[in-house]
Scaffold this active site. Sequence first.
Site, mmCIF file in Angstrom:
data_model
loop_
_atom_site.group_PDB
_atom_site.id
_atom_site.type_symbol
_atom_site.label_atom_id
_atom_site.label_comp_id
_atom_site.label_asym_id
_atom_site.label_seq_id
_atom_site.Cartn_x
_atom_site.Cartn_y
_atom_site.Cartn_z
ATOM 1 C CD GLU A 18 -10.802 -6.677 0.772
ATOM 2 O OE1 GLU A 18 -11.133 -5.481 0.857
ATOM 3 O OE2 GLU A 18 -11.614 -7.592 0.633
ATOM 4 C CD GLU A 74 -9.608 -9.816 3.189
ATOM 5 O OE1 GLU A 74 -9.537 -8.800 3.882
ATOM 6 O OE2 GLU A 74 -8.640 -10.598 2.999
HETATM 7 P P1 NAD Z 1 1.249 -0.855 0.627
HETATM 8 O O1 NAD Z 1 0.485 -0.988 -0.641
HETATM 9 O O2 NAD Z 1 2.405 0.048 0.669
HETATM 10 O O3 NAD Z 1 1.806 -2.279 1.103
HETATM 11 C C1 NAD Z 1 0.935 -3.371 1.305
HETATM 12 C C2 NAD Z 1 1.739 -4.651 1.302
HETATM 13 O O4 NAD Z 1 2.191 -4.922 -0.026
HETATM 14 C C3 NAD Z 1 2.997 -4.644 2.174
HETATM 15 O O5 NAD Z 1 3.116 -5.910 2.801
HETATM 16 C C4 NAD Z 1 4.116 -4.429 1.163
HETATM 17 O O6 NAD Z 1 5.349 -4.976 1.572
HETATM 18 C C5 NAD Z 1 3.589 -5.186 -0.034
HETATM 19 N N1 NAD Z 1 4.092 -4.733 -1.334
HETATM 20 C C6 NAD Z 1 4.454 -3.482 -1.704
HETATM 21 N N2 NAD Z 1 4.806 -3.476 -3.012
HETATM 22 C C7 NAD Z 1 4.649 -4.736 -3.464
HETATM 23 C C8 NAD Z 1 4.831 -5.360 -4.737
HETATM 24 N N3 NAD Z 1 5.242 -4.675 -5.796
HETATM 25 N N4 NAD Z 1 4.555 -6.678 -4.851
HETATM 26 C C9 NAD Z 1 4.115 -7.392 -3.796
HETATM 27 N N5 NAD Z 1 3.934 -6.852 -2.572
HETATM 28 C C10 NAD Z 1 4.189 -5.538 -2.412
HETATM 29 O O7 NAD Z 1 0.139 -0.502 1.710
HETATM 30 P P2 NAD Z 1 0.343 -0.065 3.215
HETATM 31 O O8 NAD Z 1 0.944 1.293 3.197
HETATM 32 O O9 NAD Z 1 0.983 -1.163 3.956
HETATM 33 O O10 NAD Z 1 -1.161 0.023 3.734
HETATM 34 C C11 NAD Z 1 -1.974 1.129 3.507
HETATM 35 C C12 NAD Z 1 -2.877 0.909 2.323
HETATM 36 O O11 NAD Z 1 -3.606 -0.294 2.481
HETATM 37 C C13 NAD Z 1 -3.910 1.993 2.194
HETATM 38 O O12 NAD Z 1 -4.052 2.355 0.846
HETATM 39 C C14 NAD Z 1 -5.177 1.341 2.699
HETATM 40 O O13 NAD Z 1 -6.363 1.897 2.219
HETATM 41 C C15 NAD Z 1 -4.993 -0.060 2.259
HETATM 42 N N6 NAD Z 1 -5.796 -0.979 3.069
HETATM 43 C C16 NAD Z 1 -6.880 -1.598 2.504
HETATM 44 C C17 NAD Z 1 -7.683 -2.433 3.264
HETATM 45 C C18 NAD Z 1 -8.888 -3.113 2.675
HETATM 46 O O14 NAD Z 1 -9.342 -4.095 3.251
HETATM 47 N N7 NAD Z 1 -9.431 -2.655 1.579
HETATM 48 C C19 NAD Z 1 -7.366 -2.654 4.603
HETATM 49 C C20 NAD Z 1 -6.254 -2.017 5.138
HETATM 50 C C21 NAD Z 1 -5.470 -1.187 4.364
#
Ligand code: NAD
Length: 487
Positions: free
Chosen positions: A250, A461
Amino acid sequence: MKAQPTASHFIDGEYVEDEDGAVIESLYPATGEVIARLHAATPAIIEKAIAAAKRTQPEWAAMSPTARGRILKRAAEIMRERNRELSELETLDTGKPIQETIVADPTSGADSFEFFGGVIAAGLNGDYIPLGRDFAYTKRVPLGVCVGIGAWNYPQQIACWKGAPALAAGNAMVFKPSENTPLGALKIAEILVEAGLPKGLYNVIQGDRNTGPMLINHPDVAKVSLTGSVPTGRKVAAAAAGRLKRVTMELGGKSPLIVFEDADLDSAIGGAMLGNFYSTGQVCSNGTRVFVARGVKEEFLSRLKERTEKIIIGDPMDEATQLGPMVSFDQRQKVLSYIDKGKAEGATLVTGGGIPNHVTGEGYYVQPTVFADVTDGMTIAREEIFGPVMCVLDFDGEEEAIARANATEFGLSAGVFTADLTRGHRVADQLQAGTLWINSYNLCPVEIPFGGSKQSGFGRENSLAALEHYSELKTVYVGMGPVEAPY
Ligand code: NAD
């Protein structure tokens, strides 16, 4: 103000601490105050969580769907009873106004437990396939231990949207919330145990980008469901592919919202505002590229400006507040730098464009911002900002709007406002996105599938579709007579 949980992790039905892990400070985004100090999971904590999940999952999967469903529905009831308390925690975790969290966060998590608790009781059934003398049947079986990794914008909802279908289908889960919002998921785990969930089935561990890979690479993990950005999605999918694990992604978006001349402008403006300013713009499916028909552009912008300038920004715990701070200092700086790029690249600033000067203190506030005369090549029209920044682009014809709306690597969501029924469906049919709205925007009830296409991810989801992503098909061929072998 303290939201200190009993400990950092929730494993095997209880809170667990391990101070060897790196410190994670939870800051209240409205003031910058430290409200909790937690520790990232060490390898020993990860081992403990996955072992608990692996141990309990077979016994859970062997229970009748009705019995499993009853527990999930009880968890939904408890969440509703504690909606105020959970919403306040969500506001502390994220900075989102209580006006929103009270109607959108624990309640949507409860909907998820209620929905999946209900549908699973009706059975995750297979097929009977007649084959003449012989026959076959299929059944859907759980995957085993599933990992959920969350983003920071909807921490409780994400913990539930992943946990509910995973558990309903007979899996165990280890969930890692975002390091920015570590608190809410712990409460969800606690409530599940109180509702009767066997200990060890839903575990929460803390951590950041260094913790996630340890979970994904663990040999006992069957599936990973990530909510996060596209770059993180690429890394997580690549790591999961190394062991051919199932994945749901997602991810982010830059979704188009097309407003035709015949649209009800008040509704279209309301939809565009909800799709850009709700949760301070930190919503993945936001319609951040608002294509407005040139004939109604001036009226759209003047009414939009007037309504945007009336948005009440302030203390998230005040029920009158409509817009809270960004989740973190870094996220605010990122949004401000996009606003600067918008100005520098020639977009017209209609309103907002900086830090609101009437909000005092250290909170990570940014004004709801509208840019007009945005063109397709501008940075603010191409990249996900993830803040309250709306880009308004003009268009002349339907085909042009569709082509430009689709000219992006993302494909999460899209919307169209029009009074013409056939045009609404025709345009929705051609827009490349996983979830679309006609004369509405950003509503995601649990009954409908939600997820992305193109670079915005895969898997779904919510709805019955989510159960397919937390189970797999097993086929059993039954021979009813002697085996005819040619040798
Ligand atoms: P992010 O990608 O920085 O982090 C998301 C999660 O991934 C965090 O828990 C982080 O600790 C973990 N993570 C980071 N690097 C990782 C790795 N290499 N391996 C495993 N886990 C890792 O995202 P964010 O800044 O927390 O959230 C914002 C982003 O999420 C935006 O791009 C938004 O569009 C997206 N988002 C998508 C949905 C959806 O349902 N499509 C919903 C909410 C947010």
